[in-house]
Design an enzyme around this catalytic site. Structure first.
Site, PDB file in Angstrom:
ATOM      1  N   ASP A  46     -49.809   6.812 -43.012  1.00 61.67           N
ATOM      2  CA  ASP A  46     -50.785   5.542 -41.929  1.00 61.67           C
ATOM      3  C   ASP A  46     -49.476   5.514 -40.415  1.00 61.67           C
ATOM      4  OD1 ASP A  46     -52.867   4.549 -40.948  1.00 61.67           O
ATOM      5  OD2 ASP A  46     -52.735   3.427 -41.567  1.00 61.67           O
ATOM      6  N   LYS A  86     -49.771   8.696 -35.317  1.00 62.62           N
ATOM      7  CA  LYS A  86     -50.826  10.343 -35.588  1.00 62.62           C
ATOM      8  C   LYS A  86     -49.884  11.771 -35.096  1.00 62.62           C
ATOM      9  CE  LYS A  86     -53.266   7.162 -36.303  1.00 62.62           C
ATOM     10  NZ  LYS A  86     -52.838   6.657 -37.652  1.00 62.62           N
ATOM     11  N   ASP A 119     -54.508   9.290 -43.425  1.00 65.76           N
ATOM     12  CA  ASP A 119     -54.829   8.372 -43.271  1.00 65.76           C
ATOM     13  C   ASP A 119     -55.703   8.679 -41.247  1.00 65.76           C
ATOM     14  OD1 ASP A 119     -57.437   6.657 -43.361  1.00 65.76           O
ATOM     15  OD2 ASP A 119     -56.156   4.811 -42.806  1.00 65.76           O
ATOM     16  N   ASN A 120     -57.199   8.335 -41.027  1.00 64.26           N
ATOM     17  CA  ASN A 120     -57.123   8.553 -40.196  1.00 64.26           C
ATOM     18  C   ASN A 120     -57.589  10.072 -39.117  1.00 64.26           C
ATOM     19  OD1 ASN A 120     -55.476   5.417 -39.251  1.00 64.26           O
ATOM     20  ND2 ASN A 120     -58.153   5.891 -38.609  1.00 64.26           N
ATOM     21  N   GLU A 154     -61.715   1.901 -39.718  1.00 64.83           N
ATOM     22  CA  GLU A 154     -61.715   0.824 -40.864  1.00 64.83           C
ATOM     23  C   GLU A 154     -62.455  -0.354 -40.099  1.00 64.83           C
ATOM     24  OE1 GLU A 154     -59.482   2.513 -40.380  1.00 64.83           O
ATOM     25  OE2 GLU A 154     -58.329   2.112 -38.683  1.00 64.83           O
TER      26      GLU A 154
END
Lengths: 264, 876
Positions: free
Chosen positions: A188, A191, A216-217, A246
């Protein structure tokens, strides 16, 4: 000049663009809200309080949560993030998915890349079985300090944190920390680092058959290179858990769950 | 035995020698055979049958053919012989063998027929088998005996013996069967292909060998021709598919994007076909005759550019606006002359113009209604709600998808649809949220109405302003202001649907229903725009007509002044020739209307293409290549690739067609322009879809949507013919331009033709026929007929539904029955088991009470079962 433009484009033609503008506003309203909360509000508070966002969050948690109770700390975090300001933690919804995956696999060695304020660290630590070990990597020293405080506040050991960029840590994991195998990796952080870090993990040989990598993401902000690599490499069984970003309802996001299969 | 064998061998050899001779005469005699009555043929087949099995049959046949009439009795006799005493039979055969000459004479024709049949292959083979079954058991047994006897005495022949032939034939048959059933075999493709090739080779190689001598050649020739014919047919089929324009493209798109996107392209193609015919009519019967046989350019005022415009009549800007030379050409109404007949063909130009105008509309009505009727047949009545989950389970896959991404999407959409259906089921039981949904739907419609009203007002405002500009003179205003109406209409037509789309997210409909709502809304929007435009045009027509009246007055003054000024007293001098460009002329409102429509079409087309290039292509390029250096995922995130907008495109097409229908009477070039536009957009959109669009997230089948398009087309056709007919009927044509100049109404041309071109009685008949006293009853009759047909079709539909229901109930009944039977059987079995298990015990114990208890128990179970069945029945 202004008169020239006004004669050139008449008011009626400008009015004809109104539906387009409305369409954009309605369709991308969640993004506008996100922009407002994550950027404008943050800048405003930064100016008025003189503290960083993470510090403000820590103060809030410190004053509102029950020390030693991870549940309460997480709840306070969620409350602050949804009501006051925006911090990109993993959030309660995706957090539940992560809890489920953790309880399914019961990992003993866990590596977390990007602990930020320590929300996800607490979340993972809470779900781990007895005797498990969690390493959390954070690049920014200030954030790391806050994360350490949070972890301590939640009642966990504080020597989990590694303050260093992830691409430097991963090659040294085996040598410095005596790791043989990672059961669970949670990503996380930046990116753009997803793919190089994953490749570094593959290269270090720490991933064994059945190791789980959770990123994540991957849809928003998104890690297209990472996903492309995962698809092409053929080393993983993978699926994307679709959810929303989120603390926001309308922006779609997802977590990629990869199970390392090794070279067949 | 040995002696017998020897004899047989000899006979065989003799026969084979004979066969060659016989085959030569077979051709002639085969025909003869066909004429013979069936009794003999049957016998012949029987014989052949036996021969097929071996030489035992051959013996018998030879025996039989000695005399046709007594053959049967002889045969029976021989059978009995064989059964009773083999030796005797053989002797008889031996005797027969002696006089082969005679036998050959009699049996030649039959044998010839047999040979031919032999060559004919499998069909005859089957017949033989059938016949064989029919033969009596007695015969069979005797034949078998003979066979056995024969097998013992068989020897290898040098050439193909009948047995081998038979074997070969069987094998060939087997291969043929394999070829025909290969498709259904659960084999991998490679194996299938290999087997297919091998079998084909085998069949080709040995099929020819089945015939003999000349017939064999002929047979081979026949087979070859058959194959060639089949190949030709297949090629022709392929050719036919290849001739269907853009079929491959559409199929490819269908495989990538599902049938809803493909339905748009099919619709586009259909539209193209219609427009081709419209174009053929206007081009062939109006434009070309006028251009070839009419008076040339510059011969009269209506065919000449006026002096004032001559300087810039060839400028691109003017031509692009369809002014200048474009205005004074066959492209527009005003250019046509009112001369009754033109050229050496005596072509009735005004009549042709009028009839083509009417004919195009009539043809369009016919085609649209016919297509609608054909489509309506496809969906039989019935409710769609009864087996919701079964339908979803078994029919939701789109089998034309050939792209993994689309398949993934389809898969996801099916799963979500299942989830939604389950949720719906749950919600329909709860229905607590229904008020919210209703409120949202009403709100959405309210918002859409607001939007429609706003856009309508904006267009009205713009049109009003443009009229003001026109009065002030266009030259004093900028390009933007001059093209404001078109711009605003195009922009609104482009952006409002997007807004509607966003609003419709509130309603939470199924995508198919949402698409229909969306279509309906855009339809309303376009219609409003179009009618605002038409109303503005009407205003302008009235203005022009006032102008015309003024000009007519001025014209006489001008003429008078011309004559007065140049001529003195002498009025017998030759009339002065003024160059046609200098003669003042009327404003010609028809040409103006035509020009407006053509401009609208052109600007619409341009907007569509530019939107396509910027909105789809540029966006796709940016997303694709900026994605390497952007901070978020452009492909999956914010701009993403665009989806193909089915509803907007379909409506654009339909309204475009409406404008063509409306304007084609005043601008004969419109169908040509439209054909061009459709052609280009076919290629452009196919390309754009394949290269810049992504499949829709919820791919759905467009099974019922085609008729929806057609219905909208019909409405538009009706709405677009209304103003056209209104102008034709009520407004008198301009006095100095167009094919109807000088007449008080445009349809007077029919009257004129009737009077001058047809015999007098025809005019009389026509006048009687057009008498209201005759027309009204006729109309009434038609209405009645339509009503009758409609009610019958309704009753048929009802009957269909009833039948469906009946079938359903019957099915359920059957199911119940089988279930009952199964239960009963299970019970019986249980009873039997019990009885079996208890029988020895009973024997041993001899206990009467137990027996009674068992019986009681059984009856109790029976009651239970029956009550259960009853409850089950009630539930259903």
């Amino acid at each position: 000049m202004s008169c020239c433009i006004s004669t050139m484009v008449s008011g009626a033609i400008a009015l004809a663009f109104l539906p387009l503008v409305l369409t954009f506003i309605i369709r991308y309203r969640y993004y506008f809200v996100l922009f407002y909360r994550a950027v404008l509000v943050r800048m405003w508070y930064d100016c008025t309080t003189g503290l960083s966002r993470e510090e403000r969050a820590f103060q809030y948690v410190l004053t509102h949560a029950i020390p030693g109770d991870p549940e309460s700390i997480l709840e306070t975090f969620d409350l602050w993030c949804s009501k006051v300001e925006f911090i990109s933690n993993i959030g309660p919804k995706k957090g539940k998915i992560m809890d489920r995956i953790l309880s399914e696999h019961c990992p003993l060695t866990v590596l977390e890349l990007g602990s930020h304020c320590g929300y996800s660290t607490v979340r993972i630590a809470r779900a781990l079985p007895l005797g498990a070990r969690l390493y959390s990597v954070e690049m920014d020293a200030i954030n790391a300090a806050i994360a350490e405080k949070i972890i301590r506040l939640a009642g966990f050991d504080d020597d989990t944190l590694i303050v260093s960029p992830s691409d430097e840590v991963i090659p040294r994991l085996r040598a410095d920390y005596g790791l043989e195998r990672l059961d669970f990796v949670f990503m996380d952080h930046w990116k753009k680092c997803y793919r190089p870090d994953l490749q570094a993990l593959e290269g270090s040989g720490l991933l064994g058959k059945g190791s789980v990598v959770l990123a994540d993401n991957v849809l928003f902000p998104g890690a297209p290179n990472f996903l492309r690599h995962v698809r092409k490499s053929g080393l993983y069984e993978w699926k994307i858990h679709r959810a929303t970003l989120e603390y926001s309802k309308g922006i779609r996001d997802g977590m990629a769950e990869l199970v390392y299969q090794g070279i067949k | 035995r040995a002696k017998e064998k020897e004899r047989k061998k000899e006979r065989d050899r003799k026969r084979r020698r004979n066969v060659a001779r016989r085959a030569s005469s077979a051709r002639k005699e085969g025909k003869e055979l066909e004429d013979r009555p069936g009794r003999e043929e049957r016998r012949g087949r029987k014989k052949r049958d036996k021969e097929g099995k071996g030489k035992g049959g051959e013996d018998e046949r030879q025996e039989e053919v000695k005399n046709d009439t007594v053959a049967k009795t002889l045969k029976n006799f021989s059978n009995e012989n064989t059964r009773k005493l083999e030796q005797k039979e053989i002797e008889v055969v031996g005797e027969e063998d002696g006089d082969t000459e005679e036998k050959r004479k009699n049996g030649r024709s039959e044998k010839g027929g047999k040979r031919e049949d032999n060559g004919r292959g499998e069909t005859v083979e089957k017949k033989q088998k059938k016949k064989r079954v029919e033969t009596s058991a007695e015969h069979e047994s005797s034949e078998e005996e003979e066979d056995e006897e024969e097998k013992v005495g068989e020897e290898k022949p040098e050439v193909l013996s009948p047995e081998e032939l038979e074997k070969l034939k069987e094998e060939v048959d087997e291969r043929k069967k394999l070829i025909s059933t290969l498709r259904g075999k659960p084999w991998p493709m490679r194996k299938k292909l290999l087997t297919l090739r091998e079998s084909h080779e085998f069949v080709e190689k040995y099929e020819g060998a089945l015939g003999k001598g000349k017939s064999r050649k002929l047979y081979a020739y026949k087979v070859m021709m058959l194959k060639k014919w089949m190949k030709f047919q297949r090629d022709f089929e392929n050719f036919k598919t290849a001739c269907v324009p853009w079929e491959m493209k559409i199929k490819e798109i269908e495989s990538h994007f599902g049938s809803s996107v493909a339905s748009y392209f099919i619709f586009l193609r259909w539209m193209y076909g219609i427009n081709m015919i419209l174009f053929g009519l206007t081009f062939g019967l109006v434009m070309v005759p006028e251009a070839l046989m009419g008076r040339p350019y510059g011969s009269m005022p209506r065919k000449t550019v006026p002096r004032a415009d001559e300087a810039n009549a060839m400028d691109f800007a003017v031509l692009w606006d369809f002014g200048g030379y474009a205005q004074y050409s066959v492209l527009f109404y005003g250019y046509y002359n009112s001369q009754r007949a033109i050229g050496w063909l005596k072509f009735r130009m005004p009549l042709s113009y009028f009839l083509v105008g009417v004919g195009t509309v009539a043809y369009s009505y016919m085609v649209v209604i016919r297509t609608m009727a054909r489509n309506a047949n496809e969906d039989g009545g019935g409710d769609n709600n009864s087996f919701n989950f079964s339908w979803k389970m078994f029919t939701s896959w789109d089998y034309l998808i050939g792209n993994p991404e689309t398949a993934d999407n389809k898969f996801a959409s099916i799963t979500t649809s299942f989830k939604e259906a389950i949720l719906e089921e749950q919600e329909s039981r709860k229905d607590d949220n229904i008020h919210l949904t209703r409120f949202l739907r009403v709100l959405a419609n309210f918002l859409v109405l607001c939007c429609l009203a706003g856009s309508g007002y904006l267009i009205y405002f713009v049109v009003r302003r443009s009229q003001k500009f026109a009065l002030e003179g266009l030259e004093s205003h900028s390009w933007w202001e001059r093209n404001e109406v078109n711009m605003v209409m195009s922009l609104l037509g482009m952006f409002c649907p997007m807004l509607f789309d966003v609003i419709s997210a509130l309603e939470n409909y199924h995508p198919r229903i949402a698409l229909q709502w969306q279509l309906g809304r855009i339809f309303a929007l376009f219609l409003g725009n179009l009618y605002t435009f038409i109303i503005a045009l009407m205003d302008e027509i009235n203005l022009k007509r006032e102008e015309e009246e003024v000009l007519k007055l001025n014209m006489t003054i001008w003429e008078a002044s011309l004559y007065n000024g140049t001529l003195g007293v002498n009025s017998t001098a030759p009339p002065i020739t003024v160059h046609p460009a200098d003669i003042p002329r009327g404003p010609c409102w028809e040409t103006m209307v035509g020009q407006e429509f053509v401009r609208l079409i052109v600007s619409d087309t341009m907007t569509t293409y530019i939107t396509l290039l910027i909105g789809d292509f540029l966006r796709a390029v940016l997303v694709r290549f900026l994605n390497y250096c952007w901070c978020w995922d452009l492909e999956a995130g914010f701009p993403s690739y665009s989806e193909f907008d089915v509803s907007g495109n379909v409506l654009g097409l339909i309204f475009n067609q409406g404008m063509i229908w409306m304007g084609a009477f005043y601008a004969p070039c419109l169908p040509a322009l439209n054909v061009l536009r459709l052609h280009v957009s076919m290629y452009l959109q196919c390309w754009a879809v394949m290269c810049c669009n992504v499949p829709q997230e919820r791919v759905f089948k467009a099974s019922g949507s085609n008729n929806f398009y057609m219905a909208m087309l019909l409405v538009i056709l009706f709405l677009s013919t209304l103003p056209a007919i209104y102008t034709i009927v009520t407004i008198p044509p301009s006095f100095d331009c167009g094919p109807f100049s000088g007449k008080s109404r445009m349809f007077d041309v029919i009257q004129e033709t009737l009077e001058s071109d047809f015999p007098a009685w025809f005019g009389k008949v026509f006048s009687y026929a057009s008498n209201p006293g005759l027309v009204l009853p006729f109309l009434l009759l038609m209405v009645l007929a339509i009503y009758y047909l409609q009610s019958t079709s309704k009753s048929y539909k009802q009957a269909n539904l009833e039948l469906k229901k009946k079938l359903q109930t019957q099915n359920e009944e059957n199911k119940k029955k089988t279930k009952m039977a199964a239960l009963k059987a299970a019970m019986d079995l249980e009873e039997a088991q019990k009885a079996w298990s208890e029988a020895p015990r009973q024997q041993r114990n001899n206990n009467a009470s137990q027996q009674s208890y068992t019986g009681e128990k059984n009856t109790v179970t029976g009651h239970l079962v029956s009550s259960f069945v009853f409850v089950w029945y009630l539930k259903i």
